[in-house]
Design a protein around this motif. Structure first.
Motif, PDB file in Angstrom:
ATOM      1  N   ALA A  66      -2.747  -8.815  30.131  1.00 21.17           N
ATOM      2  CA  ALA A  66      -2.298  -8.019  31.281  1.00 21.17           C
ATOM      3  C   ALA A  66      -2.194  -6.538  30.950  1.00 21.17           C
ATOM      4  CB  ALA A  66      -0.955  -8.544  31.773  1.00 21.17           C
ATOM      5  N   THR A  67      -2.037  -6.204  29.689  1.00 24.75           N
ATOM      6  CA  THR A  67      -1.947  -4.800  29.280  1.00 24.75           C
ATOM      7  C   THR A  67      -3.248  -4.323  28.647  1.00 24.75           C
ATOM      8  OG1 THR A  67      -1.097  -5.364  27.081  1.00 24.75           O
ATOM      9  CG2 THR A  67       0.513  -5.089  28.855  1.00 24.75           C
ATOM     10  N   SER A  68      -4.339  -5.056  28.895  1.00 23.45           N
ATOM     11  CA  SER A  68      -5.646  -4.745  28.280  1.00 23.45           C
ATOM     12  C   SER A  68      -5.528  -4.726  26.764  1.00 23.45           C
ATOM     13  CB  SER A  68      -6.194  -3.400  28.791  1.00 23.45           C
ATOM     14  OG  SER A  68      -6.478  -3.465  30.162  1.00 23.45           O
ATOM     15  N   PHE A  69      -4.628  -5.575  26.254  1.00 22.32           N
ATOM     16  CA  PHE A  69      -4.388  -5.708  24.813  1.00 22.32           C
ATOM     17  C   PHE A  69      -4.010  -4.371  24.179  1.00 22.32           C
ATOM     18  CE2 PHE A  69      -7.282  -9.139  26.007  1.00 22.32           C
ATOM     19  CZ  PHE A  69      -6.554 -10.246  25.568  1.00 22.32           C
ATOM     20  N   GLY A  70      -3.409  -3.496  24.968  1.00 19.67           N
ATOM     21  CA  GLY A  70      -2.936  -2.218  24.443  1.00 19.67           C
ATOM     22  C   GLY A  70      -3.971  -1.124  24.414  1.00 19.67           C
TER      23      GLY A  70
END
Length: 978
Positions: free
Chosen positions: A441-445
Motif C-alpha cells: 500500500a505504500t509502494s514498499f517505501g
C-alpha cells in the motif's frame, strides 16, 4: 498426566505471550497465570537473550509441569531478540540453489532455540506468495513456485527437528494469495478447491508426508472449504475435517495468535477459544484472556459441547511433545557464555553465506560489474532514505576512494536539484535505495521523490549502479531502472546484505542469486545475471576457506598477552586465505595513558581504518613494486650494476656491485649510516666553532644537548627548505643528493656475505625519477596503488588524512625533540622529507593487504595484471640459498632452518617483510595465506623490544597456519547450570 486435574489439563492447551522488555507488572502477570492456572506454555516476543533467559528460569521454577516455550523465529531467534545473529528473510533465500544450506540453517536456529530453553519454532512459512499485493506474507515466503517453497521448507524443517526443535509450518491452508492482513481483519481467499489442492496445500501435504511435527492454522475466510464464513482457525471442517481426517495429520495443531482481528473481530475472547478447541486445534496461541477462556471451556465441557476425553487426548499430545523436547529432564538455562553461544562464528558465517548466495544482479550493461580500473573512477555513493553512513558505504570505502552523500526519500525539489548538481563531478555513482517499507500500500517505501532523482541521475552521462536494499516487489515500483547501468537487488537492509552487495560490485564476490518471484514482465521468477568474483579481496569467515573457527580466539589470546606485557599500545591483525579476509581486528589504543603525546588525555582506541608507519615494509611495498614495474617497462634489470644507473657511483667501490646482490643484501653494503648525526652542532660555546661547517660530518656523534644545524634545518618551510622532517622542522632541499653522495663514498664491509642493508633503498626514488620523470610517490600511485584502490598507501600522510587516524610512533628526545605523529619514524627517511625506498610508507592493513594479495595472486588484482608473474616470481624466490642467504630481491623468506624471522610452519615458498615500528606481512603461497600485522611498538620508545621477544607477530602467523592444518570443530558449551 495422572497428576493433572481436568482444569489443569485444559490449561496445558494454552500458550501465553511473554516479553523480556516490559515492566515488572507485566512479568508478574505471567507468573500469576503459571501459578494460579497452570498454563502449558509461553510464546516469547521482543526482548533480549539474557533478560529472556532469566525470566524463563523464573517462570519454569514456578510451573508444576515444565512450560513448552515457542517463538516466531522465521529467520532465527534474532527475529525477536536483540544481540542474536539473524539469518536472511525467506524470500531473500528463495532464489538460492544450494538448498542443503537451509538444513544447516535449521540446525543452527534450533541450536539458538535450545540454548535459550525454547522448544517450538513457528517456522517455516510455507505459504506460496503469488500475490505481490500481499500485505502480511511477502518477504516471509520463499517465493511463488510451489516446488521451490516445498523443498526449502522441508530442509529448514528437517534441520530443526533433527536438532530437537519442533517445526511448525504456517499458515494453513495458505496465506500467500491474500490482500488483507489477518492481524487487522479477516482475509477472504477467493479460489476454488482445485486451486487450493494444486497450489496452496501442496507444500503442507508434502511436509506432512515427510515428518512435519506441527502446523499453524491461519485466520482466513475460505468459502471453498467452509461456506459459513468462519475463520479457518475456528472451522471444524478445515481443522478436523481436512487436516486430521483428509490429510491424516497426527502432529500438533496450533492456532495463529488468538488476539488477531482476523478472529476476535467476529468472536470475542473466550468464545473464540472455545470455538478453536471445538474446531480441533491442539494448542491455542496468544489467548487474550486466560481466566475467561478457561472458565468458558469448562462451561462448554459441562454443557456437553466439548468432551473431556478430547481435551485429555490433546493434553497427552502436549505432554508427549514436552517429553520429546527433553522437558522431562528440565534444567535451568545457563547464562554464562550465552551471548557467545548465540553468535557463534559458524552461525555468522552461515548467515553471511546465505546472503551471498541471495544477492541478485538484475542489470549489468556492458559488463560494468564488477567495476574495473579503479584509478579511472571518480566515485560517489548516494544513499536515499537515511542520513547515516550505511554498512554498504563503509565497505565501498574499503575498496576504493569514494565520497559519500545522503538524501531523504522525501527530499524537496531544491534538495534534489542541489544533489544532482553536486554529483555531476563524478563519473560513477553507487546509489543505494534504503529504508524501504514492507507494505504494498505504500509502494514498499519507494517515493515519487526517489523516482524523480533516479530518473535525473540515469539520464546523465554518468555510470549509475542502483542497489535496492528492500523487498523484491519494490523493484516494480522504481521507475526507470532500465536506464541504470547496473541494478543489484539485495532483498533487505541487513549488514550482511549491504556488505555482500558492495563485494559484488567490486568483484570480491560473484553474484549467483535468482529472483524467487516475478516482479515485472522483464524480471520474472528465476531471472538473475551472474558476475565474476575473486578479483579483489572479499570479507568472510575462517570456515569459508577451510580454516578453524577458533582462529580469532587464539589470536585474541596472543594479542591480549602482548598488550598486558606492554609490547605495544595497540595493533591490527589481518589474515586472508584464498583471497578472503577471515580476520580483520584492531586491539588496544594509539598510545599508553600518560604518554607525552597524550598530555593526560585518554588515547583513542585503534580502528580498522587507522594508518600506520610501515617502516621497512616500505622496501617490499614501495621500492620493490616500483623496480618490478620499471623492469617490465625495460628500464631496469637486477643484473646490472649500481654504476649502470647512478653516475655518482662510477669510480667508487660500488660501481660494479650487481643489483641482484644489492637487493638480496649481500653486496657488502654497510647496514646503515646515521646520517642525521652529521647535521648537528654542539650547544653553547661550540656552536660558534661549528657554525661555519658547510658539510655534515657523519662520524660526529651528538651530545645529549646537541642541536640541529640551522644551515640544514629550519622551523618553517620555504623554497630552500621544503623537506618536512617532523612537526615544525624542515630540511634543506639538497639533502637527498648529499645523502646519495655519502652512500657512494661509504666503505664496504670487509667480509662478503649476507648483511641486511638499508642503503641502496635510499636511492630507488631517485632512480624512478631519473628513469620516468615522475616522482617516486606519483609513479607508485599511478602504476600500483591507484589501480589497487589502496587509498591510504602513500607517503607524507598528513597531507591526505587527519592526525587522529594515524598511529603515533616514538617520542624522539634526541633528534626531532618531540612526539613523532604523522611524520616518518626513520631518521634517514625523515631527512629526505619522508620519501624514501627504505622507509616512509604509511597505510592501513586493508590497503596493504590489497598489495600483498596481488603478490599472492601472481601479480593480478581487480581484473588487471599489475605485475608480470615471471618478474614477481624472480623477486620472491630465494636468490642465494646455496650461500646461506635466505633473501629474495627485497623480500625476506623462510630460512632453511627456522630462524625466528617467521613462523615455524611457514613453507619454503613463503615470503614477506617486517618493519622496525612493529609491522609485518607474510605470504605463504603453499597455503594461499596472506597475513598483515601492524603496530606502533616504538611508542613511546624504540627501546621496547617485547614485541620481538614475545614472538607476537610470528606466533600469530603460526596460529593461522595451524588453523588450516588442524581445522577442528568448535567446542560445545554446556546449556545448563553446573
Amino acid at each position: 498426566m495422572r497428576t493433572l486435574t481436568p482444569d489443569q489439563r485444559v490449561a496445558q492447551l494454552f500458550m501465553v505471550a511473554a516479553y523480556s522488555n516490559r515492566k515488572r507488572i507485566d512479568e508478574d502477570s505471567i507468573s500469576t497465570l503459571i501459578q494460579q492456572y497452570g498454563i502449558g506454555g509461553l510464546i516469547f516476543f521482543q526482548g533480549g537473550p539474557v533478560r529472556q533467559s532469566k525470566l524463563l528460569n523464573r517462570y519454569q521454577s514456578q510451573s508444576k509441569v515444565p512450560l513448552l516455550v515457542a517463538m516466531d523465529g522465521e529467520w532465527g531467534a534474532g527475529m525477536r531478540l536483540d544481540s542474536v545473529v539473524r539469518f536472511p528473510f525467506q524470500m531473500s533465500m528463495g532464489g538460492i540453489r544450494d538448498n542443503q544450506l537451509l538444513y544447516d540453517m535449521g540446525q543452527e536456529i534450533a541450536a539458538q532455540f535450545k540454548r535459550l530453553g525454547m522448544h517450538v519454532n513457528f517456522a517455516p512459512v510455507v505459504d506460496v506468495n503469488n500475490n505481490a499485493a500481499n500485505p502480511v506474507i511477502g518477504f516471509r515466503s520463499w517465493g511463488e513456485n510451489r516446488e521451490n517453497v516445498t523443498e526449502k521448507s522441508y530442509l529448514y524443517m528437517r534441520g530443526m527437528q533433527d536438532a530437537g526443535v519442533l517445526a511448525v509450518a504456517k499458515h494453513f491452508p495458505g496465506h500467500g494469495d491474500t490482500d488483507t492482513d489477518s492481524h487487522l481483519a479477516l482475509p477472504l481467499v477467493r479460489v476454488d478447491r482445485r486451486r487450493l489442492d494444486t497450489l496452496e496445500l501442496f507444500p503442507f501435504r508434502d511436509l506432512m508426508r515427510r515428518g512435519l511435527g506441527g502446523i499453524m492454522i491461519a485466520h482466513l475466510n475460505i468459502p471453498a472449504l467452509d461456506t459459513t464464513g468462519m475463520p479457518s482457525t475456528l472451522s471444524r471442517p478445515i481443522v478436523t475435517g481436512m487436516v486430521k481426517q483428509q490429510l491424516g495429520f497426527q502432529g500438533v495443531i496450533f492456532t495463529d495468535a488468538m488476539n488477531m482481528k482476523g478472529v476476535i473481530s467476529k468472536y470475542p475472547p473466550g468464545e473464540a477459544d472455545v470455538r478453536a478447541l471445538l474446531a480441533g486445534n491442539d494448542i491455542l496461541e496468544f489467548s487474550k484472556n486466560i481466566p475467561l477462556a478457561l472458565q468458558m471451556v469448562r462451561a462448554a465441557i459441562t454443557a456437553g459441547q466439548l468432551r473431556q476425553e478430547d481435551i485429555d487426548a490433546r493434553c497427552r499430545k502436549v505432554l508427549a511433545l514436552k517429553q520429546w523436547a527433553g522437558l522431562d529432564q528440565y534444567r535451568p538455562i545457563a547464562l554464562r557464555t550465552l551471548y557467545q553461544d548465540l553468535n557463534s562464528v559458524h552461525a555468522q558465517a552461515l548467515s553471511q553465506k546465505l546472503s551471498a548466495l541471495s544477492v541478485t544482479v538484475l542489470r549489468n550493461q556492458r559488463t560494468l560489474l564488477p567495476l574495473q580500473r579503479l584509478d579511472t573512477l571518480r566515485l560517489a555513493t548516494l544513499t536515499i532514505g537515511t542520513k547515516d553512513t550505511t554498512d554498504f558505504q563503509r565497505l565501498v570505502a574499503d575498496y576504493a576512494s569514494v565520497d559519500h552523500y545522503w538524501l531523504s526519500a522525501t527530499a524537496t525539489l531544491d534538495e534534489l536539484t542541489q544533489m544532482r548538481a553536486t554529483l555531476k563531478r563524478y563519473n560513477t555513482l553507487l546509489v543505494g535505495v534504503n529504508n524501504l517499507g514492507r507494505l504494498p500500500a505504500t509502494s514498499f517505501g519507494v517515493t515519487p521523490e526517489t523516482n524523480l532523482l533516479l530518473r535525473e541521475l540515469t539520464s546523465a552521462r554518468q555510470r549509475v549502479v542502483v542497489s535496492v536494499f528492500g523487498n523484491a516487489y519494490a523493484v516494480a515500483k522504481i521507475r526507470d531502472l532500465d536506464r541504470a547501468d547496473a541494478v543489484v537487488l539485495a532483498y533487505q537492509e541487513s549488514k550482511n546484505a549491504q556488505e555482500i552487495t558492495a563485494q559484488v560490485i567490486f568483484g570480491g564476490l560473484g553474484a549467483t542469486g535468482k529472483l524467487p518471484v516475478t516482479v515485472t514482465d522483464k524480471y520474472s521468477r528465476g531471472f538473475g545475471l551472474t558476475t565474476t568474483g575473486g578479483q579483489r579481496l572479499r570479507y568472510g569467515f575462517p570456515e569459508d576457506v577451510g580454516m578453524s573457527n577458533t582462529l580469532e580466539a587464539r589470536v585474541d589470546s596472543i594479542v591480549r598477552q602482548a598488550l598486558a606485557a606492554r609490547a605495544m599500545p595497540g595493533c591490527e591483525v589481518l589474515i586472508a586465505r584464498q583471497g578472503t579476509v577471515v580476520l580483520r581486528k584492531s586491539y588496544g589504543t594509539h598510545s599508553y595513558s600518560g604518554a607525552p603525546a597524550q598530555a593526560g588525555k585518554p588515547s583513542r582506541a585503534v580502528r580498522n581504518t587507522d594508518i600506520y608507519d610501515l617502516a621497512s615494509v616500505t622496501k617490499a611495498a614501495a621500492a620493490i613494486p616500483a623496480l618490478m614495474k620499471l623492469q617490465e617497462e625495460g628500464k631496469f634489470s637486477p643484473d646490472k650494476t649500481l654504476g649502470d644507473y647512478f653516475p655518482d657511483f662510477k669510480g667508487t667501490n660500488k660501481q660494479d656491485l650487481k643489483l641482484r646482490d644489492v637487493l638480496a643484501h649481500q653486496a657488502r653494503l654497510k647496514a646503515w649510516i646515521p646520517f642525521w648525526q652529521g647535521y648537528t652542532r654542539p650547544a653553547g660555546f661550540f656552536a660558534r666553532l661549528f657554525a661555519g661547517f658547510s658539510k655534515p660530518n657523519p662520524n660526529l656523534k651528538p651530545a645529549p644537548d646537541a642541536k640541529l644545524s640551522r644551515r640544514f634545518f629550519r622551523p618553517d618551510s620555504s623554497a630552500r627548505f621544503p623537506l618536512q622532517v617532523a612537526t615544525k622542522l624542515w630540511a634543506r632541499q639538497d639533502l637527498p643528493q648529499q645523502i646519495q653522495k655519502q652512500i657512494a663514498d661509504s666503505p664496504l664491509n670487509d667480509k662478503p656475505g649476507y648483511v641486511y642493508s638499508d642503503l641502496s633503498f635510499y636511492l630507488y626514488p631517485l632512480l624512478v625519477k631519473q628513469l620516468t620523470g615522475k616522482p617516486f610517490d606519483q609513479y607508485l600511485q599511478q602504476h600500483v596503488y591507484g589501480p589497487l584502490g589502496a587509498t591510504t598507501l602513500g607517503f607524507r600522510p598528513t597531507r591526505r588524512f587527519p592526525l587522529s587516524r594515524i598511529a603515533p610512533t616514538e617520542y624522539d628526545s634526541v633528534f626531532r625533540r618531540g612526539q613523532l605523529h604523522g611524520t616518518v619514524h626513520d631518521e634517514g627517511a625523515a631527512l629526505l622529507g619522508g620519501l624514501s625506498g627504505h622507509a616512509g610508507l604509511f597505510g592501513s592493513a586493508n590497503d596493504l593487504a590489497k598489495l600483498v594479495q596481488t603478490y599472492a595472486w601472481k601479480g593480478q588484482y581487480g581484473g588487471q595484471q599489475l605485475l608480470k608473474p615471471d618478474i614477481l616470481a624472480d623477486y620472491t624466490r630465494c636468490q642465494f640459498c646455496d650461500q646461506g642467504n635466505r633473501r629474495g630481491l627485497g623480500f625476506d623468506r623462510q630460512a632453511a632452518k627456522p630462524a625466528g624471522n617467521t613462523a615455524h610452519d611457514a613453507s619454503q615458498s613463503s615470503f614477506g617483510h617486517s618493519g622496525f615500528t612493529g609491522t609485518f606481512f607474510w605470504v605463504d603461497p603453499a597455503q594461499e595465506l596472506v597475513y598483515i600485522f601492524l603496530s606502533n611498538r616504538v611508542n613511546p620508545t624504540r627501546r621496547n623490544n617485547k614485541l620481538g621477544e614475545l614472538n607476537v607477530r610470528t606466533d600469530i602467523l603460526q596460529v593461522a597456519l595451524e588453523s588450516i592444518r588442524k581445522k577442528q570443530e568448535q567446542p560445545v558449551e554446556s546449556t545448563v547450570e553446573e
